[in-house]
Design a protein around this motif. Structure first.
Motif, PDB file in Angstrom:
ATOM      1  N   UNK A 202      -4.590  -3.107  -2.015  1.00 29.66           N
ATOM      2  CA  UNK A 202      -3.731  -2.405  -1.057  1.00 29.66           C
ATOM      3  C   UNK A 202      -2.290  -2.378  -1.555  1.00 29.66           C
ATOM      4  N   UNK A 203      -1.827  -3.494  -2.134  1.00 30.20           N
ATOM      5  CA  UNK A 203      -0.454  -3.531  -2.648  1.00 30.20           C
ATOM      6  C   UNK A 203      -0.300  -2.543  -3.802  1.00 30.20           C
ATOM      7  N   UNK A 204      -1.349  -2.444  -4.647  1.00 26.67           N
ATOM      8  CA  UNK A 204      -1.275  -1.518  -5.776  1.00 26.67           C
ATOM      9  C   UNK A 204      -1.186  -0.073  -5.303  1.00 26.67           C
ATOM     10  N   UNK A 205      -1.880   0.238  -4.204  1.00 27.50           N
ATOM     11  CA  UNK A 205      -1.809   1.599  -3.653  1.00 27.50           C
ATOM     12  C   UNK A 205      -0.354   1.953  -3.344  1.00 27.50           C
ATOM     13  N   UNK A 206       0.364   0.988  -2.752  1.00 31.13           N
ATOM     14  CA  UNK A 206       1.766   1.226  -2.407  1.00 31.13           C
ATOM     15  C   UNK A 206       2.615   1.312  -3.679  1.00 31.13           C
TER      16      UNK A 206
END
Lengths: 283, 139, 161
Positions: free
Chosen positions: A188-192
């Motif tokens: 999820x952090x990588x998506x951001x």
């Protein structure tokens, strides 16, 4: 060790420094079978000796947990730590400390009165030091293992970029709840961080999935949707598909694809990639 | 409630108005940061505190919140205690059910808050007010 | 601060929530937005919540209600910028933003509303990629057909309960 014996021990350490150091270093060296450079060992023993001397001259009863022994404890702790990091065993480290006993025996005048009592007292104290290195050693190893486990967790859950706007997590190995959670958060952090509206979770390398892990994956997909990204799950093995159905886990409207390649193709299409190429050709 | 092991660093806030809910959130956040909870755990705890503070305000007719740092020897945690002298909850099982709502939220206040924390205690009864204590431990 | 500013971006209303939302403020925003949609004839609302460090059930309900009101007024709502920790917490809380579309950023939200393919602009060899200027992109394609045209509309949105 009572005060009388301590004074005697202090005298011994003061008068026989060179002799004791020589014997101690030699005895410790045989226990290590030449795996530590002689100069390095001599330095470690000298440091221990000086810390010991600093502790023993202090007035009062001699114990390792007295405030006077703070320097000695620090040196012992550091010795154990260094040995642990360089792959020596706890026994080898303790033997280096125990080697002091033989050295003391060597310089003691057997005829002198009270020398037996002194030796027993010194022996007891050295045992205490040895046990302390054991404890310090295992503490260091535990910290090391915890650190490695964490690194392994990081290593085993890479998030890779497949395309501009498409990231993937190829999961390999057994997924437990802790690891599944790390994967969830990192994805999820990588998506951001990458501004990617698409993610692929590839579980080709996962041998088995239980209810909890399946729930983690489902929650990841739902959380990603709340953030505005779409997830595709690829590489579900036949056995895992059977498990999922048998466990009654509802995958709902989540897109699943046989292979990572299929998932990427699906994602590119969903993202309108081909659509745009046609538009360019028309121009 | 069991605040005995909280070590005397209890901070209390009244909950009597809308902006108090925001104040409770901010206090819980700063204490959770100080106790080194992970970002996810901070977010879960603050969200749970927000739900419970609003319950205290709306259903309990106002009350107070107490925030304390607790330890079990190995880990640190944050404990938040909510108390009101309101009408209390007659059917607790029903109130703890997902989707049950008395009209102001999405019906996830109590049950949702319980899922977000590690420990959840509730003490209530008709006419006896409501006391809720939640704890979140660092991992 | 007693009001959250609403910006007009062509036919899109942009709300960026930068403060810890008090309940009253949230109610006020709901009212202000409905009035502005009617007054401006906006066809979409983008709500940027990237500054919010929590979304509880009250704020979640506000977002769903805004989406429902907008739909009645013939406007779409896109919530953008939800933080990972907030999303994970919402899932655990059991809250799904019923009827709310979501996007990563304001830029992605505008692309979605314009029916601009979400990856095409980002394709490795496509011109115009990487300028990061979503607003410009939106203007240049402002004459696109209906907002929900394009393949994204077919993608699953947050499950409703």
């Amino acid at each position: 060790m009572d005060i009388g014996t301590t004074t005697q021990f202090a005298g011994l350490l003061r008068d026989h420094r060179d002799e004791l150091l020589k014997r101690w270093t030699a005895n410790a060296g045989t226990g290590l079978r030449g795996r530590l450079a002689e100069a390095e060992l001599a330095r470690q023993i000298r440091e221990l000796y000086d810390a010991l001397r600093g502790t023993v001259v202090t007035e009062g009863e001699l114990t390792l947990d007295s405030p006077a022994a703070v320097e000695l404890r620090a040196v012992l702790g550091e010795l154990s730590r260094q040995r642990a990091l360089h792959g020596f065993t706890a026994t080898e480290t303790a033997i280096s400390v125990f080697a002091l006993k033989e050295a003391v025996l060597g310089v003691l005048d057997a005829g002198e009165s009270g020398s037996l009592r002194l030796f027993v007292a010194v022996s007891q104290f050295v045992d205490e030091l040895g046990l302390f290195t054991f404890e310090a050693y295992s503490r260091t190893r535990e910290a090391l293992i915890a650190e490695q486990a964490e690194q392994l967790l990081e290593l085993s859950t890479p998030v890779v970029k497949l395309w501009d706007g498409v990231v993937a997590v190829p999961l390999v190995g057994t997924l437990d709840s802790a690891r599944a959670q790390v994967v969830m958060e990192r994805l999820l952090q990588t998506l951001v961080d990458t501004g990617s509206p698409y993610a692929i979770i590839d579980i080709t390398g996962v041998p088995a999935v239980d209810t909890q892990v399946a729930q983690h994956i489902l929650k990841t997909v739902v959380a990603a949707r709340l953030m505005g990204a779409d997830c595709v799950i690829s590489g579900i093995r036949p056995q895992i598909a059977q498990t999922i159905v048998a466990l009654g886990i509802e995958f709902g409207d989540i897109v699943t694809k046989a292979s990572l390649a299929d998932a990427l193709m699906h994602t590119l299409r969903a993202g309108g990639f081909e659509l745009n190429r046609r538009a360019v050709r028309r121009d | 409630m069991a605040l005995a092991d909280s070590g005397g660093d209890v901070e209390a806030l009244p909950i009597t108005a809308d902006e108090d809910v925001v104040r409770v959130r901010q206090l819980v956040r700063s204490r959770a940061v100080a106790a080194k909870l992970s970002l996810i755990d901070q977010t879960k705890l603050v969200t749970a505190a927000s739900e419970l503070a609003r319950n205290t305000l709306v259903h309990g007719g106002g009350g107070r919140a107490e925030v304390s740092t607790v330890t079990n020897g190995r880990r640190n945690g944050i404990r938040v205690h909510f108390a009101d002298d309101g009408p209390g909850i007659a059917d607790l099982d029903l109130a703890m059910t997902d989707g049950y709502t008395s009209g102001t939220g999405m019906g996830l206040g109590l049950s949702g808050a319980r899922r977000l924390v590690d420990e959840f205690d509730i003490d209530t009864g008709p006419g006896a007010g409501t006391r809720v204590t939640v704890t979140k431990w660092s991992r | 601060m007693d009001q959250i500013p609403i910006f007009t971006l062509g036919e899109v209303l942009l709300v960026s929530i930068q403060v810890d939302l008090e309940d009253q403020l949230a109610m006020r925003l709901q009212e202000d937005l409905s009035e502005r949609i009617v007054a401006t004839g906006a066809r979409a609302v983008i709500i940027d919540i990237s500054a919010l460090d929590i979304v509880d059930s009250f704020i979640g309900r506000m977002l769903s209600t805004i989406a429902s009101i907008s739909r009645v007024l013939d406007a779409e709502t896109v919530v953008v910028g939800m933080r990972p920790a907030v999303a994970i917490t919402l899932v655990e809380l059991g809250l799904s933003l019923k009827g709310v579309r979501t996007a990563l950023t304001v830029e992605h939200g505008l692309r979605m509303l314009n029916g601009t393919p979400s990856l095409a602009l980002g394709g490795p060899r496509e011109a115009g990629y990487g300028d990061g200027d979503g607003y410009g992109d939106a203007d240049s394609t402002g004459d696109s057909p209906a907002p929900d045209a394009g393949s994204r509309a077919a993608l699953p949105r947050p499950v409703s309960d």
